[in-house]
Design a protein around this motif. Structure first.
Motif, PDB file in Angstrom:
ATOM      1  N   ALA A   3      -4.645  -8.427  -1.018  1.00 64.62           N
ATOM      2  CA  ALA A   3      -4.628  -7.511   0.125  1.00 64.62           C
ATOM      3  C   ALA A   3      -3.681  -8.006   1.218  1.00 64.62           C
ATOM      4  N   LYS A  61      -0.415  -6.082   2.726  1.00 57.62           N
ATOM      5  CA  LYS A  61      -0.248  -5.774   4.151  1.00 57.62           C
ATOM      6  C   LYS A  61       1.074  -6.334   4.686  1.00 57.62           C
ATOM      7  N   LEU A  75      -2.444   1.311  -2.946  1.00 62.55           N
ATOM      8  CA  LEU A  75      -2.886   0.385  -1.902  1.00 62.55           C
ATOM      9  C   LEU A  75      -1.782   0.176  -0.862  1.00 62.55           C
ATOM     10  N   MET A  82      -1.703   3.070   1.436  1.00 62.17           N
ATOM     11  CA  MET A  82      -2.810   3.002   2.400  1.00 62.17           C
ATOM     12  C   MET A  82      -2.516   1.981   3.493  1.00 62.17           C
ATOM     13  N   ALA A 135      -9.144  -1.226  -1.252  1.00 60.19           N
ATOM     14  CA  ALA A 135      -8.638  -0.224  -0.304  1.00 60.19           C
ATOM     15  C   ALA A 135      -9.126  -0.538   1.109  1.00 60.19           C
ATOM     16  N   VAL A 155      -7.043  -3.458   2.585  1.00 61.77           N
ATOM     17  CA  VAL A 155      -5.664  -3.235   3.043  1.00 61.77           C
ATOM     18  C   VAL A 155      -5.617  -2.318   4.252  1.00 61.77           C
ATOM     19  N   SER A 156      -6.607  -1.465   4.397  1.00 62.06           N
ATOM     20  CA  SER A 156      -6.555  -0.519   5.499  1.00 62.06           C
ATOM     21  C   SER A 156      -7.959  -0.085   5.869  1.00 62.06           C
ATOM     22  N   ALA A 179      -8.310   3.710   7.331  1.00 60.87           N
ATOM     23  CA  ALA A 179      -7.635   4.893   6.809  1.00 60.87           C
ATOM     24  C   ALA A 179      -8.520   5.724   5.889  1.00 60.87           C
ATOM     25  N   ASP A 188      -7.612   8.253   3.389  1.00 59.60           N
ATOM     26  CA  ASP A 188      -6.317   8.592   2.854  1.00 59.60           C
ATOM     27  C   ASP A 188      -6.511   9.203   1.493  1.00 59.60           C
TER      28      ASP A 188
END
Lengths: 429, 429
Positions: free
Chosen positions: A16, A20, A81, A84, B54, B57-58, B61, B63
């Motif tokens: 992750a 990012k 990912l 997102m 998911a 990473v965010s 969101a 999404d």
């Protein structure tokens, strides 16, 4: 405004945090005023995990269509990912599978070739201001509409093919090293990063064992005139520009007097074996017969040397190198054909190393060969086979002498730098 | 030769061994002389793992397009592995994504509706003698060509939709229980497996909290006349047949005198809350206004009770139930509208339980209600709300009395069996 294609390998999107970090980099590029298309590989080890599962459910099956279906899931995960993560920092992005991105291939599962690229959805997305994220390594076969994968070097090739189809200004290949080096820094600590290199030289480097860019990606870039920029995803330093023509090289160097360096670098390769077919009847057509047999076993022959028959002898020896992995098949095929061909015996050696000196400047510098062989001789390196192209000299030596030979040649051509290079690991898909 | 669609959930394909077991079962079915189409969910916890990534990473969101891209990877992995496992035992199989299988949906990501099914590739595959494996839960939107997912109950719905489009003889839903029970065996140990049930009754069971089949799948099966067979992937026992019309029911029971059982089963549901809007002005249109407000908050109202105003009073109370998860939104929407509507206050209770008695036979049996309420009364269960359809009576009680109520009603209608049912866990997608 430029259109930039950025390719990130599996190690850049391994978790992750990596995703990012890539997201931020992509958004920074877009914020600097560029249109951005991103190509991603599957996350870190996820491909190995899928292969492991496949082996568990069916140890024996070689099931290329389903393997492609399986492996292509990896990039879908990383690209979704990444999209997102980009949304998470307030920019807009859409991810696209190989087939949605218009990567049309033949139907050879596991090593499909790209036959057409129709990236109209990608164009629409970037014109709308979105970052377009594309699954590397995968496409759709034109005839069967099945999911295919491109095989080794596939994600790099996806990136270059998209860059060509979109007429991008540059294709950036992000990796875990700063760029292409004059030699493998694990062997030559003083190896220097190359700022620019012609795609012709890069081709020879890749074919000679430099692992940073896959041969296929460089070929594609050269054919379609796509400038490549190989750089690190962990720094913002300029990497190595791989430029398809001297014009681009001048353009990039912005008016600096272009003095072509004689030598770009030294590559080496430990992945080949040498085979010698001893006592081949010295009759026209026998060499062709032997290479026909080896090629029929689906092996890739690299260097070939045929000794001239000594006066009066009715037979000769033929040597060639090939990837070690292909050795068993080649030996089996030769063994079956011994009687028909009429040779005496086959010898082989897996303990060899190949060293290649690459430089477009050697074309017009007659002293290069002398300096090369002199350096090897001074270092006590015995030479087994020699092959050359206009911009490359390669020799085969004993594997145990390869590192010594690389260092000697690197020093003889004054490629050693002041600084010590960062040691790098291999790259992914 | 029959055409059989078999659907296996995530728990059936949770690991390599599970996938191999499913492969054997599929091949056995084919070897018995049938054409087989298999629908699979993602492996075990893999969906949760993707959701977790998911979130990493965010975090914020939502999404939907990219979430669908991400989650759809799960089924691709399981279906490709299943195809390999089938090949591994010597049969031939091909896997197909939702879009390859012709599952065309609208563009509502995360809960897309199927608008067309064109399974021509599936037909070609099974006619060729292959097992066709289809990714459950996913499709492709007609307008945008984007990957969509069908939301809850999606894989079951994929299976039924394919069975309808292919005119399959039966759609088998494999799960981790033997079939549909007369009550939840965790609550009523003597609950019995139901051999056949009409899809009308199954609809009521599903809507009343029975979790084994999703409402949507049963609706689809009923509408297109697809016989369902709910059975265990861990045994070869016959499960429960869910049959769209009495004709089928007779056909299945092969000439046995068809005596419709009065009652099929007892379902219960702890997932709802009750809301009472107190002191609503007793003017025409106020109820509509309130339900408009709640519906505007995207909540699903289930039962509704409006107390008749007591003589002379100018206000009334309106109660309704809705999923607990929708409660905060509903309360917020009501709170905002208090002045406009002119009600006095809102009360709510999350500690309620709903019990439903379902049986097509109750239509023609006037004594059912009496027996039902008598059983509850004898068991000391207080009733809060009542709603009925032609083939169902539901009551809301306090959550703490729900199990007692279920057992009492189950016994009163003589549904208790001799044997103790296997306790089951929830099902996946």
């Amino acid at each position: 405004m430029s259109l930039i294609v950025q390719k990130f390998g599996g190690s850049s999107v391994a978790d992750a945090d990596g995703i990012k970090r890539v997201a931020q980099r992509v958004v920074d590029t877009q914020s600097a005023g560029h249109q951005v298309v991103v190509v991603v590989s599957a996350m870190g080890d996820s491909t190995d995990e899928l292969l492991d599962l496949a082996a568990q459910v069916s140890p024996a099956a070689s099931d290329a269509r389903e393997m492609d279906m399986l492996l292509s899931a990896g990039e879908r995960i990383s690209m979704a990912l990444l999209a997102m993560a980009i949304h998470g920092i307030g920019a807009s992005a859409q991810s696209f599978t190989g087939s949605q991105a218009g990567m049309i291939t033949d139907a050879i599962h596991g090593k499909a070739r790209i036959i057409d690229v129709s990236p109209h959805r990608i164009r629409t997305a970037i014109e709308k201001g979105d970052v377009a994220i594309v699954a590397g390594f995968q496409g759709m076969s034109r005839d069967s509409n099945d999911i295919t994968t491109l095989g080794r070097g596939g994600s790099d090739t996806t990136a270059v093919a998209l860059a060509a189809a979109l007429d991008a200004d540059v294709c950036e290949i992000y990796t875990d090293v700063d760029g292409v080096y004059t030699a493998d820094p694990r062997v030559v600590a003083s190896a220097q990063k190359i700022d620019t290199i012609s795609s012709e030289e890069m081709l020879e480097m890749a074919a000679s064992g430099a692992k940073i860019l896959h041969l296929r990606c460089v070929e594609y870039a050269r054919r379609f005139g796509v400038p490549l920029h190989v750089r690190s995803s962990f720094s913002h330093n300029e990497g190595t520009w791989v430029l398809p023509s001297p014009d681009d090289q001048i353009k990039i160097q912005e008016g600096e007097p272009l003095e072509q360096p004689i030598i770009s670098g030294v590559a080496h390769d430990r992945s080949e074996a040498k085979v010698t077919v001893v006592g081949v009847p010295d009759i026209p057509g026998k060499a062709a017969e032997i290479f026909g047999i080896v090629a029929g076993a689906n092996t890739n022959i690299d260097m070939i040397v045929q000794n001239v028959s000594t006066h009066g002898s009715a037979s000769t020896d033929i040597s060639f190198t090939l990837p070690i992995v292909d050795l068993p098949d080649a030996l089996a095929a030769l063994g079956e054909a011994q009687e028909r061909v009429g040779y005496e015996s086959v010898e082989y050696n897996e303990k060899i190393g190949k060293l290649s000196l690459i430089g477009a400047g050697m074309r017009s510098n007659p002293g290069v060969s002398y300096r090369f062989f002199r350096a090897l001789s001074d270092a006590g390196v015995n030479i087994d086979m020699i092959s050359t192209s206009e911009i490359r000299i390669s020799v085969v030596t004993g594997a145990e002498l390869l590192d010594t030979a690389v260092r000697a040649v690197h020093a003889a051509f004054e490629l050693d730098g002041e600084t010590t290079a960062t040691v790098y690991a291999g790259t992914g898909r």
